[in-house]
Design a protein around this motif. Structure first.
Motif, PDB file in Angstrom:
ATOM      1  N   PHE A 185       0.854  -1.177   0.000  1.00  0.00           N
ATOM      2  CA  PHE A 185       0.000   0.000   0.000  1.00  0.00           C
ATOM      3  C   PHE A 185       0.895   1.234   0.000  1.00  0.00           C
ATOM      4  N   ALA A 186       0.775   2.069  -1.012  1.00  0.00           N
ATOM      5  CA  ALA A 186       1.568   3.294  -1.094  1.00  0.00           C
ATOM      6  C   ALA A 186       0.683   4.483  -0.754  1.00  0.00           C
ATOM      7  N   ILE A 187       1.039   5.191   0.307  1.00  0.00           N
ATOM      8  CA  ILE A 187       0.279   6.370   0.743  1.00  0.00           C
ATOM      9  C   ILE A 187       1.078   7.617   0.384  1.00  0.00           C
ATOM     10  N   VAL A 188       0.506   8.454  -0.452  1.00  0.00           N
ATOM     11  CA  VAL A 188       1.197   9.647  -0.955  1.00  0.00           C
ATOM     12  C   VAL A 188       1.112  10.786   0.057  1.00  0.00           C
ATOM     13  N   LEU A 189       2.265  11.409   0.314  1.00  0.00           N
ATOM     14  CA  LEU A 189       2.319  12.577   1.189  1.00  0.00           C
ATOM     15  C   LEU A 189       2.883  13.776   0.437  1.00  0.00           C
ATOM     16  N   TYR A 190       2.502  14.955   0.891  1.00  0.00           N
ATOM     17  CA  TYR A 190       3.039  16.210   0.370  1.00  0.00           C
ATOM     18  C   TYR A 190       2.849  17.255   1.459  1.00  0.00           C
ATOM     19  N   VAL A 220      -4.800  10.406   5.710  1.00  0.00           N
ATOM     20  CA  VAL A 220      -3.876   9.304   5.436  1.00  0.00           C
ATOM     21  C   VAL A 220      -3.725   8.353   6.619  1.00  0.00           C
ATOM     22  N   LEU A 221      -3.812   8.870   7.837  1.00  0.00           N
ATOM     23  CA  LEU A 221      -3.617   8.018   9.011  1.00  0.00           C
ATOM     24  C   LEU A 221      -4.828   7.135   9.288  1.00  0.00           C
ATOM     25  N   GLY A 222      -6.027   7.577   8.903  1.00  0.00           N
ATOM     26  CA  GLY A 222      -7.202   6.722   9.034  1.00  0.00           C
ATOM     27  C   GLY A 222      -7.056   5.463   8.194  1.00  0.00           C
ATOM     28  N   PRO A 276       3.049  -0.403  -6.667  1.00  0.00           N
ATOM     29  CA  PRO A 276       2.221  -0.676  -5.490  1.00  0.00           C
ATOM     30  C   PRO A 276       0.915  -1.359  -5.905  1.00  0.00           C
ATOM     31  N   ASP A 277       0.405  -2.195  -5.014  1.00  0.00           N
ATOM     32  CA  ASP A 277      -0.873  -2.844  -5.287  1.00  0.00           C
ATOM     33  C   ASP A 277      -2.036  -1.889  -5.067  1.00  0.00           C
ATOM     34  N   VAL A 278      -1.867  -1.021  -4.080  1.00  0.00           N
ATOM     35  CA  VAL A 278      -2.913  -0.049  -3.742  1.00  0.00           C
ATOM     36  C   VAL A 278      -2.270   1.320  -3.540  1.00  0.00           C
ATOM     37  N   VAL A 279      -2.878   2.343  -4.108  1.00  0.00           N
ATOM     38  CA  VAL A 279      -2.400   3.724  -3.963  1.00  0.00           C
ATOM     39  C   VAL A 279      -3.450   4.506  -3.168  1.00  0.00           C
ATOM     40  N   VAL A 280      -2.994   5.266  -2.178  1.00  0.00           N
ATOM     41  CA  VAL A 280      -3.889   6.110  -1.385  1.00  0.00           C
ATOM     42  C   VAL A 280      -3.387   7.553  -1.470  1.00  0.00           C
ATOM     43  N   VAL A 281      -4.252   8.450  -1.918  1.00  0.00           N
ATOM     44  CA  VAL A 281      -3.897   9.868  -2.022  1.00  0.00           C
ATOM     45  C   VAL A 281      -4.837  10.671  -1.128  1.00  0.00           C
ATOM     46  N   GLY A 282      -4.299  11.297  -0.105  1.00  0.00           N
ATOM     47  CA  GLY A 282      -5.097  12.119   0.784  1.00  0.00           C
ATOM     48  C   GLY A 282      -5.213  13.548   0.281  1.00  0.00           C
ATOM     49  N   GLY A 283      -5.978  14.337   1.012  1.00  0.00           N
ATOM     50  CA  GLY A 283      -6.158  15.733   0.647  1.00  0.00           C
ATOM     51  C   GLY A 283      -5.581  16.660   1.698  1.00  0.00           C
ATOM     52  N   SER A 295      -8.537   7.547  -3.030  1.00  0.00           N
ATOM     53  CA  SER A 295      -8.313   8.900  -2.516  1.00  0.00           C
ATOM     54  C   SER A 295      -9.208   9.164  -1.327  1.00  0.00           C
ATOM     55  N   VAL A 296      -8.808  10.133  -0.552  1.00  0.00           N
ATOM     56  CA  VAL A 296      -9.599  10.626   0.572  1.00  0.00           C
ATOM     57  C   VAL A 296      -9.692  12.134   0.439  1.00  0.00           C
ATOM     58  N   CYS A 297     -10.877  12.677   0.680  1.00  0.00           N
ATOM     59  CA  CYS A 297     -11.065  14.124   0.666  1.00  0.00           C
ATOM     60  C   CYS A 297     -10.659  14.693  -0.693  1.00  0.00           C
ATOM     61  N   THR A 298      -9.930  15.803  -0.705  1.00  0.00           N
ATOM     62  CA  THR A 298      -9.570  16.445  -1.977  1.00  0.00           C
ATOM     63  C   THR A 298      -8.456  15.714  -2.712  1.00  0.00           C
ATOM     64  N   GLY A 299      -8.040  14.574  -2.203  1.00  0.00           N
ATOM     65  CA  GLY A 299      -7.097  13.742  -2.951  1.00  0.00           C
ATOM     66  C   GLY A 299      -7.685  13.307  -4.281  1.00  0.00           C
ATOM     67  N   SER A 300      -9.024  13.213  -4.362  1.00  0.00           N
ATOM     68  CA  SER A 300      -9.641  12.825  -5.633  1.00  0.00           C
ATOM     69  C   SER A 300      -9.427  13.879  -6.711  1.00  0.00           C
ATOM     70  N   LEU A 301      -9.249  15.128  -6.298  1.00  0.00           N
ATOM     71  CA  LEU A 301      -8.966  16.178  -7.282  1.00  0.00           C
ATOM     72  C   LEU A 301      -7.598  15.967  -7.914  1.00  0.00           C
ATOM     73  N   LEU A 302      -6.672  15.402  -7.159  1.00  0.00           N
ATOM     74  CA  LEU A 302      -5.361  15.069  -7.720  1.00  0.00           C
ATOM     75  C   LEU A 302      -5.477  13.914  -8.709  1.00  0.00           C
ATOM     76  N   LEU A 303      -6.276  12.910  -8.358  1.00  0.00           N
ATOM     77  CA  LEU A 303      -6.500  11.816  -9.302  1.00  0.00           C
ATOM     78  C   LEU A 303      -7.160  12.346 -10.569  1.00  0.00           C
ATOM     79  N   ALA A 304      -8.107  13.262 -10.390  1.00  0.00           N
ATOM     80  CA  ALA A 304      -8.798  13.839 -11.540  1.00  0.00           C
ATOM     81  C   ALA A 304      -7.853  14.673 -12.398  1.00  0.00           C
TER      82      ALA A 304
END
Length: 208
Positions: free
Chosen positions: A3-8, A16-18, A62-69, A98-107
């Motif tokens: 699982f790859a969790i993206v940070l910035y 991301v911690l949830g 990664p098998d799973v990507v998680v992008v937070g906002g 994605s979580v929260c505005t992380g979907s805007l990054l995917l978009a």
């Protein structure tokens, strides 16, 4: 399963911690935090930092990507390196989430074109500008994309994903381990239920 969790800089910690608390408890889970550069990445409140060891270039499949906002997401909308990485790893990922505005990054990376997705209520209207059909659902599954609404919805998304990956029994066991049985003292968790004055106050905080 990796699982790859993206940070910035300026990420919202619970975004991301949830999911980290849920997905990191699945059998054979390997969770790695990734960023443009190694080192401490500070959250939006400025009082919490995560020490990132792996760069985007280090994590290629990664098998799973998680992008937070979070507020820092705005600057990442023009991060072409991150967008290219998202498009590359998405080709073979089992799930891109994605979580929260992380979907805007995917978009912005072009991954949600023609799909349904959700995001934080304050950013929901922005999804349509990327060819995405906005949804007010707390968790939206469309293809191998899972998007969650604002902040705390990341826990719901991660538990949904846990069930799809490891089965309902495992997901429910994780839910019990983290004792996720929310009973909020107020009914102000959505725009539809919160009093008008509370919505106005929240909008003021978000725009500030």
């Amino acid at each position: 399963m990796q699982f790859a969790i993206v940070l910035y800089p300026g990420f919202t910690s619970l975004d991301v911690l949830g999911p980290y608390e849920v997905l990191g408890r699945l059998p054979d889970a390997e969770v790695v935090f990734v960023a443009d550069e190694p080192g401490l990445v500070r959250n939006d409140l400025g009082s919490l930092s995560i020490d990132v060891v792996a760069t985007l270039a280090d994590v290629t499949a990664p098998d799973v990507v998680v992008v937070g906002g979070g507020p820092g997401q705005l600057e990442q909308m023009s991060n072409t390196g991150l967008h290219e990485w998202l498009r590359t790893v998405d080709r073979n990922s089992a799930w891109t989430t994605s979580v929260c505005t992380g979907s805007l990054l995917l978009a912005a990376a072009g991954l949600l074109d023609g799909r349904r997705a959700t995001t934080h209520w304050a950013g929901l209207d922005q999804l349509a500008g990327f060819g995405v059909t906005p949804s007010k659902q707390r968790v939206v599954i469309d293809g191998h994309y899972a998007t969650a609404a604002g902040v705390s919805a990341g826990i719901d998304m991660a538990l949904t994903l846990a069930g799809l990956i490891a089965g309902d029994d495992v997901a429910q066991a994780v839910q019990l381990v983290i004792e996720y049985a929310p009973e909020p003292p107020y009914d102000a968790g959505s725009v539809d239920s919160a009093p008008a004055a509370v919505v106005e106050s929240a909008m003021s905080k978000l725009s500030g």
